[in-house]
Write an enzyme that holds these catalytic residues in place. Sequence first.
Site, PDB file in Angstrom:
ATOM      1  N   ASP A 177      18.115  21.091  73.894  1.00  0.00           N
ATOM      2  CA  ASP A 177      17.645  19.729  73.597  1.00  0.00           C
ATOM      3  C   ASP A 177      16.134  19.629  73.361  1.00  0.00           C
ATOM      4  OD1 ASP A 177      20.293  19.282  74.043  1.00  0.00           O
ATOM      5  OD2 ASP A 177      20.038  18.007  75.801  1.00  0.00           O
ATOM      6  N   HIS A 183      24.298  24.210  77.339  1.00  0.00           N
ATOM      7  CA  HIS A 183      24.228  23.570  76.044  1.00  0.00           C
ATOM      8  C   HIS A 183      23.020  22.641  75.955  1.00  0.00           C
ATOM      9  CE1 HIS A 183      25.293  21.456  72.486  1.00  0.00           C
ATOM     10  NE2 HIS A 183      26.587  21.595  72.554  1.00  0.00           N
ATOM     11  N   CYS A 184      22.371  22.360  77.100  1.00  0.00           N
ATOM     12  CA  CYS A 184      21.380  21.269  77.095  1.00  0.00           C
ATOM     13  C   CYS A 184      19.930  21.735  77.258  1.00  0.00           C
ATOM     14  CB  CYS A 184      21.732  20.264  78.188  1.00  0.00           C
ATOM     15  SG  CYS A 184      23.305  19.455  77.876  1.00  0.00           S
ATOM     16  N   ILE A 185      19.603  22.329  78.422  1.00  0.00           N
ATOM     17  CA  ILE A 185      18.180  22.566  78.729  1.00  0.00           C
ATOM     18  C   ILE A 185      17.523  23.544  77.745  1.00  0.00           C
ATOM     19  CG2 ILE A 185      16.516  23.147  80.571  1.00  0.00           C
ATOM     20  CD1 ILE A 185      18.257  20.632  81.115  1.00  0.00           C
TER      21      ILE A 185
END
Length: 380
Positions: free
Chosen positions: A238, A233-235
Site C-alpha cells: 500500500d 498484501h498490505c504493508i
Amino acid sequence: MRVAIVGQGYVGTAVGVAAHNVGHEVVGIEIDSKKLNSLKNSLRYPISEDYTAVSGAEIVVIAVPTPLNDNREPDLSFIKIACESLKPRLSDSVLIINESTSFPGTLRNVIAPILGEGHLYASAPERVDPANEKWGITNTPRLVAGLSPEATSKAVKFYKSFCKEVVEVSTPEVAEAAKLFENTFRQVNIALVNEFAQIADALNISTFETLEAAATKPYGFMSFMQSVGVGGHCIPVDPSYLSFAAEKAGVEAAFINLANNVNAGMPRYVASRIAGLLGGSVEGKKIQVAGISYKADVSDTRESPALALIETLKEMGALVSWHDEIVGEFGGESSKPLAEVDLGVIATAHSGVDYGPWKNSGVMVIDVSTSANTGWPKFL
Ligand SMILES: NC(=O)c1ccc[n+]([C@@H]2O[C@H](COP(=O)([O-])OP(=O)(O)OC[C@H]3O[C@@H](n4cnc5c(N)ncnc54)[C@H](O)[C@@H]3O)[C@@H](O)[C@H]2O)c1
C-alpha cells in the site's frame, strides 16, 4: 438490499458474511474456479463465476486484488477487468462501492469512467486484519465517501447495517488516502524499529528491552516490533500506491522509499547475523525456518519476509528446510517436521507449535518473529 460482491478473497468473503448475517440478499462473484469450489460449501450465500448473477443487484461491492507490478508500481488490472465484466450487467442507478485499496482518484478516475453515468459511486476501504480476534469487520470503524450525497447516504446506510461505527468523510479521495496513510504509518514505524535493531546490535544494547523501556512512556509513543521484515498484501504494497501518487503529483515520498528499503533489507541483515553466529559462513549448514507465512496463524505467504530469508540463506550456501503446518506446501516443497539442525529460526510464530524437537536435541534457536513470547530470547 440485494448485494453483489466481486472477488471472494479475504475481503470479499468478510463483507459477504457480514452482510448476509444481517439479512441482505448476497451473491458473490469469483473468477478463480478452484477458490470458488473450495468456498461453495463453507459460505451461506451463493457464489458464482458468472457475472449474470449481478443482474438485479442494488449494490455492487468491488473487492479484488490491487498488487504491484514487476516495477513495484500499482497494478489496477484486476479492478479494470472486474469493471469491464460488470458494465453490461448493471441495472440503472446501482451503487458501486470500491473496497479494494488503491491511490486517491481510483473511484473517480478509473472505476466511474469505465462503468459510466447513471450509477452511484462510493469508496469504503476495507481495514480487515486477518487473525485479529479483537478488531473485525463489525467493530472496526468504516470510512465512507460517495461521489455524490446520494451515493454517500446509501453507502452509509449499507455499512451501518453491519458496522458499529461508520465515519463519513468529504470525498472518496480522503477515504482512499486515509487507508494508504494508515498502512504507511505502520510501514514507516516498523522500518524505524528495524533500523534501531541494527543500531542497537552495533551498540551492544538489547533492542527488545530498550523498546519495552520506551513503551513505559504513557503518551507520545506507540510500540512497534522489530522483525525479519514486513509481508502480506498490505504493508509492503500500500505505501507504494501512495508514493506512486505522490511522484505523479511531483512530490518525492522520501520516508516511504526509505522505509521500503530498510524493511526489504531485513532478511539479508538477519542472514548476515546468522552467518556470524555460525562462525562467519552458512555454507553447508543445516538451517530450519519455523513459520513461513507473513504473520502468525494465517496461511498467507504473499510477500512473506520469511521466504526472502530462506532464499538469501540458500544463495549463501545453506541447506534450508522449513516447518509450517498451516502453509503445508509452498513452491513445490512441503513442511518438514522440526529436526536436529545447526540452527533453528523462528520467523513467524504460529500458536500451538511444539518446539520440543528443537529443545530436546539442544538446537541453537533464534527468534526473529513479532510474537511476544515464544520461549526463546529475541534475536533482533
Ligand atoms: N487481505 C487483507 O488483509 C486486506 C485488508 C484490507 C484491504 N485489502 C484490500 O482488499 C482488496 C482485496 O484483497 P484480498 O486480500 O481480499 O485479496 P484476495 O486475493 O484474497 O481476494 C481477491 C479475490 O478476487 C478474485 N478476483 C480477481 N479478479 C476478479 C474478477 N475480475 N472478478 C471476480 N473475482 C475476481 C480473486 O480470484 C480473489 O479470489 C485488495 O485491494 C487489498 O489490498 C486487503
